[in-house]
Design a protein around this motif. Structure first.
Motif, short mmCIF file in Angstrom:
data_model
loop_
_atom_site.label_atom_id
_atom_site.label_comp_id
_atom_site.label_asym_id
_atom_site.label_seq_id
_atom_site.Cartn_x
_atom_site.Cartn_y
_atom_site.Cartn_z
N TYR A 23 18.80 8.19 -2.80
CA TYR A 23 17.67 8.69 -3.57
C TYR A 23 16.59 7.62 -3.56
O TYR A 23 16.76 6.54 -2.96
N ASN A 31 16.96 13.05 4.01
CA ASN A 31 17.93 14.13 4.18
C ASN A 31 18.84 13.87 5.38
O ASN A 31 20.03 14.18 5.34
N GLN A 51 21.36 11.29 4.23
CA GLN A 51 22.35 11.86 3.33
C GLN A 51 23.36 12.71 4.09
O GLN A 51 24.56 12.69 3.79
N ASP A 52 22.90 13.45 5.09
CA ASP A 52 23.81 14.23 5.92
C ASP A 52 24.80 13.32 6.65
O ASP A 52 25.99 13.64 6.76
N PRO A 101 12.27 14.72 -1.59
CA PRO A 101 12.82 13.40 -1.26
C PRO A 101 11.86 12.24 -1.53
O PRO A 101 12.28 11.08 -1.51
#
Length: 308
Positions: free
Chosen positions: A83, A197, A200-201, A266
């Motif tokens: 984050y 993103n 995070q994936d 994001p």
């Protein structure tokens, strides 16, 4: 790597993977083969007896902050979240409460460092455990100490770094060395927009692989041995029990009101809207891999700086 091959439909022997790694990455194999200092013996009582919580700041200079939690007994990773901050105690509490909600319970003990980001988790853990009758209830349900003593999560950070974190560190360092990242608000926001993103994936994949891989027995390590997800969900197979402390829904609801959960955006909302507009004008879609992320980053940065 053998498990990743299998999960992607490649039927290959372990020895084949091992030989290929020696050919493709001899330096990495050599680094992983070096002898290490023997650490103190860690003995867990059972799943959910103790959770280890910590933050990772390796990508923080680029705007991506990481926080994670691992079960001390099974080594099952409970959450790893990226984050825009990992210093806001209400955001960290959001990760904790979501996991408590999923498990319908909290651990007997939480271990974390002295950082102020853990203050809200500490208060919530005290709240959940205030009426406990075991020796670890109340103030004993939260342990704070130096990072060196938070052994389980510190060890897993090294796993994450080997599997994906070092790649992202190198990628962002390349942007910096090429003069395409100066560390200001705009550059960090663009990194978050283009890469958050994707990162995070990547982390979610590593977490899934880790929780489903087999921890083999070794004379230099102490058990239990097996798959973290199985050890976490079926402790009776290993001669122990689940130490989860049930939490009432109304107690969780009270704590939820004190949490800040991750935003669907994001990065900064204004920067997000501007980037979406520029992408729509140019007919560009969201990136699906790091290289596409780099191309999008360069495009957006150039367009925004040109219009300022």
């Amino acid at each position: 790597m053998h498990l990743r091959c299998i999960q992607n439909g490649l039927t290959v022997k372990r020895d084949t993977v091992r030989h290929l790694l020696r050919l493709l990455d001899p330096e990495g194999v050599e680094i992983r083969s070096r002898r290490r200092l023997r650490r103190r013996i860690y003995r867990g009582r059972g799943p959910n007896f103790i959770w280890h919580v910590d933050s990772n700041d390796k990508l923080k200079p680029y705007g991506i902050c990481i926080n994670g939690c691992i079960d001390g007994y099974s080594r099952n990773v409970l959450w790893v979240e990226s984050y825009s901050t990992n210093s806001d105690p209400y955001v960290i509490a959001g990760y904790f409460i979501q996991t408590v909600l999923d498990n319908v319970g909290c651990p007997r003990v939480i271990r974390a460092d002295f950082g102020t980001e853990n203050s809200t988790i500490r208060a919530m853990q005290y709240f959940f455990r205030t009426d406990g009758q075991d020796p670890f209830s109340g103030a004993r349900s939260f342990i704070q100490g130096s990072s060196q003593h938070n052994q389980r999560i510190e060890c897993w950070w090294s796993v994450l770094r080997k599997h994906c974190l070092q790649f992202w560190m190198n990628l962002f360092e390349e942007l910096k060395d090429n003069g395409d990242f100066c560390g200001d608000f705009l550059d960090k926001s663009l990194v978050q927009f283009c890469f958050m993103n994707l990162f995070q994936d990547d982390v979610d994949t590593i977490k899934k692989e880790w929780n489903s891989h087999r921890i083999s027995s070794s004379r230099n390590r102490h058990g239990p041995f097996g798959r973290p997800s199985v050890m976490y969900s079926m402790p009776q197979l290993y001669g122990t029990q689940n130490f989860l402390v049930p939490v009432q829904p109304d107690e969780i609801e009270v704590c939820e009101s004190e949490c800040t959960f991750k935003s669907p955006y994001p990065c900064d909302r204004d920067v997000f809207d501007l980037c979406i507009t520029l992408m729509a004008e140019a007919g560009i879609t969201a990136p699906t891999n790091p290289r596409e992320g780099q191309d999008l980053y360069h495009f957006l940065r150039t367009e925004i700086l040109h219009r300022i």
